[in-house]
Design an enzyme around this catalytic site. Sequence first.
Site, short mmCIF file in Angstrom:
data_model
loop_
_atom_site.label_atom_id
_atom_site.label_comp_id
_atom_site.label_asym_id
_atom_site.label_seq_id
_atom_site.Cartn_x
_atom_site.Cartn_y
_atom_site.Cartn_z
N GLN A 140 41.80 28.98 45.62
CA GLN A 140 41.95 29.13 44.04
C GLN A 140 41.08 28.42 43.10
OE1 GLN A 140 45.99 27.32 45.18
NE2 GLN A 140 46.63 28.41 43.32
N ILE A 142 37.29 27.53 41.39
CA ILE A 142 36.30 28.30 40.89
C ILE A 142 35.13 27.45 41.04
CG2 ILE A 142 37.83 29.68 39.51
CD1 ILE A 142 37.02 27.97 37.18
N HIS A 158 40.10 33.53 42.42
CA HIS A 158 40.14 33.14 41.08
C HIS A 158 38.69 33.41 40.44
CE1 HIS A 158 44.10 30.90 40.73
NE2 HIS A 158 44.33 32.25 40.93
N GLU A 277 51.59 14.98 47.96
CA GLU A 277 53.00 14.92 47.70
C GLU A 277 53.66 16.06 48.20
OE1 GLU A 277 53.11 15.74 42.86
OE2 GLU A 277 53.05 13.83 43.74
#
Length: 310
Positions: A140, A142, A158, A277
């Site tokens: 994702q 760039i 993306h 997390e």
Amino acid sequence: MCLFQSTARRLVSQVHCGLKASFSKKQKFCLEMARPSSNMADFREVFAKAKHIAIITGAGVSAESGVPTFRGAGGFWRKWQAQELATPGAFARNPSRVWEFYHYRREVMLSKHPNPAHIAIAECEKRLSKQGRSVVVITQNIDELHRKAGTKHLLEIHGSLFKTRCTSCGNVAANYKSPICPALAGKGAPDPDTEDAAIPVEDLPQCEEDGCNGLLRPHVVWFGEALDPSVLTAVEKELDICDLCLVVGTSSVVYPAAMFAPQVSARGVPVAEFNMETTPATNRFRFHFPGPCGTTLPPALARHETEIIS
């Protein structure tokens, strides 16, 4: 067949950048699994047998390289968050401001370097390719840090900070100029008191194709824009054949990447999440390894004792 599997492709073809995933109760029930394991030895056994590994990465994998995301609380450039600038409407209204924002990000990225997570992925791909095994990175991000680390099989869903697209002729080109045009030299400071440069359109980056001179825009997928169908098709092909999937440094809440790993898990393929997390998708995966990706990923992808090195 799981309900999610039967609808995933139709949904992926319709998604737009920036939308958050939403699952029905039936889909959630279908995808729920036992609590994921954090046993590295068990993961390593699965890794040693995998022939086609898909690695899905998000902003978390680049955070350790000092890459600003401009997302979430406090993530502002001047007075704006990325969601306010990375849109077709924002570019139409004020291309100078949007180019200042992207020029700043390009200049920042030119000073950043791959971290141990990027390097571990690239080295794993190179090593496994010699064994007739494949690794694909579906990112994702760039920032091109995967490319800088040496990753070859890379799908940037993306787009890239270092590519431009002409708003007139549509030509896409790599562009690593610094500054990208003379008028943007020294511009783009993120301080909230900085005034807009108000650069005339004719002085912003222009297309260099013969006879065009159209206004260039960053070749990235903005909020509200559909992803490139050819890239999505390539992603789906890789997810269809993978026998191990890693989710690295992504929140698993934004379409379309939020759908990728659950789609793989739903057909019984092991999925391992490496993240600071837990995420909304964590309990759908076989493994979860908490902590910085640069710490957890290198030992996970290191050479396994059963590998045959030619």
